[in-house]
Design a protein around this motif. Structure first.
Motif, short mmCIF file in Angstrom:
data_model
loop_
_atom_site.label_atom_id
_atom_site.label_comp_id
_atom_site.label_asym_id
_atom_site.label_seq_id
_atom_site.Cartn_x
_atom_site.Cartn_y
_atom_site.Cartn_z
N THR A 111 60.10 -1.28 43.88
CA THR A 111 59.10 -0.78 44.82
C THR A 111 57.82 -1.57 44.60
O THR A 111 57.24 -1.51 43.51
CB THR A 111 58.84 0.72 44.63
N ALA A 171 54.05 -2.03 45.59
CA ALA A 171 53.01 -1.22 46.21
C ALA A 171 51.64 -1.66 45.71
O ALA A 171 51.50 -2.25 44.62
CB ALA A 171 53.23 0.25 45.91
N PRO A 229 50.58 -4.81 53.77
CA PRO A 229 50.62 -4.02 55.01
C PRO A 229 51.33 -2.68 54.81
O PRO A 229 51.06 -1.72 55.52
CB PRO A 229 51.38 -4.92 55.98
N HIS A 230 52.24 -2.60 53.82
CA HIS A 230 52.94 -1.37 53.50
C HIS A 230 53.68 -1.58 52.18
O HIS A 230 53.75 -2.69 51.66
CB HIS A 230 53.96 -1.01 54.61
N ASP A 231 54.19 -0.50 51.62
CA ASP A 231 55.01 -0.64 50.42
C ASP A 231 56.33 -1.31 50.80
O ASP A 231 56.85 -1.13 51.90
CB ASP A 231 55.31 0.73 49.82
N TYR A 232 56.87 -2.07 49.86
CA TYR A 232 58.14 -2.78 50.10
C TYR A 232 59.21 -2.27 49.15
O TYR A 232 58.96 -2.06 47.96
CB TYR A 232 57.97 -4.28 49.88
N ASP A 264 55.39 -11.53 56.30
CA ASP A 264 54.35 -10.60 56.77
C ASP A 264 52.94 -11.03 56.40
O ASP A 264 52.04 -10.19 56.27
CB ASP A 264 54.60 -9.20 56.20
N ASP A 291 63.74 -3.59 52.44
CA ASP A 291 62.98 -4.46 53.35
C ASP A 291 63.36 -5.91 53.12
O ASP A 291 63.33 -6.72 54.05
CB ASP A 291 61.47 -4.28 53.11
#
Length: 385
Positions: A380, A382, A157-160, A260, A192
């Protein structure tokens, strides 16, 4: 019968390992004591005093292992813990110094007079030991930020941003003040998620409770997931587990959690528990929660001790975080851990599985790092477009 034989063999190996652990330092003390006696240009009374103080400092190490620290005042327990464990490292380096000097004598590179009633040699060795261990303590307190990139073709859903650490070893030496500093470092990354790969506790939960260290964990500004390490078992595993609950740490013991609907974090119980589940069993159980686990969910395994890395690869895990090795803490012990483990520190890859084995943000025993580092990892995660 086969199982009983295996357990008996393991027990004997542990006994032999403990005897070896005790015998080698005692041999080292005898060797060093003889050299100190012949080297110091002092009266016999002063020599005896210095040798006896050194031996007593080392012997406090066995008080640490006896469990008696918990019955002492906290300040005294801390002093004895640091004295014994620090003496062990000093003993190692003094042994190496005298071995080098003896080798130099055999090769006729070191004059005999350097090792007999010599004030210059005595001061030089003392100065070297004091300097290297002061520097080692400064290096330990300088926590290294290790950035890594985790790329995946799986949808996110997004980068963490994920902060990872292992081997905090909170207790008689790593205090609440140390933990408060580490919490500040982690919060500054605005993660996160926070992942802890075991050995949060050192040898006893008692100092964590008396200093109310759980309150520091409550300041963390992201969900915390962790697995157990071998030291949680040494320190009384039920009390350690209760501390995790008080600190609002999500302890994963052969269980998994979905984040998530995109990440699956699996925490494996420590290798100390011989009945823990295999990685493949844990993946099968996780797949029941996420039917398309292998295709759509990024899987992270927390497994304190980095053994049998091939099984993680075979199970299809995307990333494994481990610790435990400390990479030996000081050189040349790091050479031993490098030889014992497929990966004793840093990034590693097997097939499509990535690994990171941390040398730990904390440490066992004396607060020294020589040739290794105390670290935390900022990952990161991604999608690889």
């Amino acid at each position: 019968m086969h199982t009983k034989l295996q357990l008996s063999t393991i027990s004997w190996m542990k006994i032999m390992g403990m005897l070896l652990f005790m015998a080698l330092p005692l041999a080292g003390i005898t060797y060093i004591s003889w050299h100190v006696w012949t080297l110091l240009p002092l009266s016999n009374g002063w020599k005896w005093l210095i040798i006896i103080v050194g031996i007593l400092a080392f012997l406090t190490l066995f008080i640490n292992f006896s469990g008696k620290l918990d019955s002492m005042p906290l300040s005294l327990a801390r002093t004895l813990y640091m004295t014994g464990t620090s003496a062990l490292f000093v003993l190692l380096y003094l042994t190496m110094i005298f071995l080098l000097l003896d080798l130099g004598r055999l090769l006729h590179l070191v004059p005999k007079a350097w090792l007999h009633h010599n004030a210059v040699t005595s001061v030089a060795i003392l100065g070297f030991i004091v300097t290297i261990f002061i520097c080692a303590n400064i290096h330990y307190n300088n926590k290294v930020r290790v950035p890594i990139n985790l790329m995946t073709h799986k949808p996110l859903p997004h980068d963490y941003r994920i902060v990872m650490a292992s081997d905090l070893h909170l207790g008689y030496h790593n205090t609440r003040a140390d933990l408060a500093h580490w919490v500040d470092i982690i919060n500054a990354e605005h993660p996160d998620l926070i992942l802890l790969a075991g050995d949060i506790v050192d040898i006893s939960v008692r100092p964590l409770l008396e200093e109310h260290m759980a309150e520091e964990f409550l300041r963390l500004q992201a969900p915390v997931y962790a697995c157990l390490g071998n030291h949680e078992y040494y320190s009384n595993e039920p009390r350690a587990e209760q501390f995790y609950r008080d600190a609002k740490i999500n302890l994963l013991r052969d269980t998994s959690v979905v984040v998530d609907s995109a990440l699956v974090i699996i925490g494996r119980d420590d290798r100390t528990n011989h009945r823990r589940k295999s990685v493949s069993q844990l993946m099968e159980e996780a797949a029941r929660q996420m039917p398309r686990l292998h295709d759509e969910s990024y899987t992270i395994l927390l497994d304190h001790q980095p053994y049998q890395l091939e099984r993680t690869e075979q199970a299809g895990i995307d990333f494994q975080l481990s610790g435990h090795t400390h990479r030996g803490q000081i050189w040349p012990v790091s050479w031993i851990t490098d030889a014992l483990y497929e990966c004793s520190w840093g990034t590693h890859q097997r097939g499509h599985t990535q690994y990171y084995v941390s040398s730990g943000i904390g440490i066992w025993g004396g607060k020294f790092r020589i040739g290794t580092q105390s670290e935390y990892i900022v990952a990161t995660l991604a999608t690889d477009d």
